[in-house]
Write a protein that holds these residues in place. Structure first.
Motif: not given
Length: 150
Positions: A51-53, A45-46, A66-68, A90-92
Motif C-alpha cells: 500500500r505504501e508503494r 508487513l508485505e 498504514p493499511h493493508g 513521507d507524509a503529504i
C-alpha cells in the motif's frame, strides 16, 4: 466499522521506539501478527509495504494510517502506537509522524475497509484529541482515550 470495535489493549502502545518508516511498519505488523493466527509478521508487513508503494499513508499533522488487505483473513484488526520521537514517513505535509493507526482488513471487505478508514480519519482530524493522544503516558491511558472518542 469503528476503530474502537477492532482495537484491543495489547495493540495499543504508547511511546514506542522507532527510528524509520521501515521499523515502524515492522513493529505494527508484529503486534498485529500476535492477534491473527493465519498471518505472520512478514505477510502483514508485505500488505503495508504494498500500500505504501502506491503513496504514503501519512495524512498530515503527524498522523499516518498504514493499511493493508489480507487474503484469507476473517476479521479486521487495528494497531495504534505513538512513538517517542516523530519520524520521517513521507507524509503529504512533509512533517514527521508520531501517531500511527495501522489497519489490516480481509481482502474482500472493501466497503468495510473504506468506512473504517473514514471513521479513523474523523477521530484523528480533531487537533485537541491528537494533543491528548500525544500526552498519554501509558498504553492503558491511550487505549481508554481512543475507546472514549466519538
Amino acid at each position: 466499522m469503528k476503530l474502537q470495535d477492532i482495537l484491543s489493549p495489547d495493540c495499543t502502545i504508547c511511546a514506542a521506539p522507532g527510528s524509520s518508516k521501515k521499523r515502524i511498519l515492522e513493529y505494527l505488523s508484529s503486534l498485529a501478527a500476535d492477534k491473527l493466527a493465519d498471518h505472520d509478521t512478514f505477510q502483514l508487513l508485505e500488505s503495508l509495504v504494498k500500500r505504501e508503494r502506491m503513496g504514503s499513508t501519512g495524512i498530515g499533522n503527524g498522523i499516518a494510517i498504514p493499511h493493508g488487505r489480507l487474503e484469507n483473513a476473517t476479521q479486521p484488526i487495528a494497531v495504534v502506537i505513538t512513538t517517542e520521537e516523530a519520524i520521517d514517513f513521507d507524509a503529504i505535509d512533509h512533517r514527521p509522524v508520531d501517531i500511527f493507526i495501522a489497519l489490516f482488513v480481509p481482502e474482500e471487505e472493501c466497503q468495510n475497509h473504506l468506512s473504517t478508514l473514514q471513521s479513523i480519519a474523523k477521530i484523528f482530524r480533531n487537533k485537541q484529541f491528537c494533543k491528548q493522544v500525544r500526552k498519554c503516558e501509558s498504553n492503558q491511558a491511550l487505549y481508554q482515550l481512543i475507546q472514549q472518542a466519538s
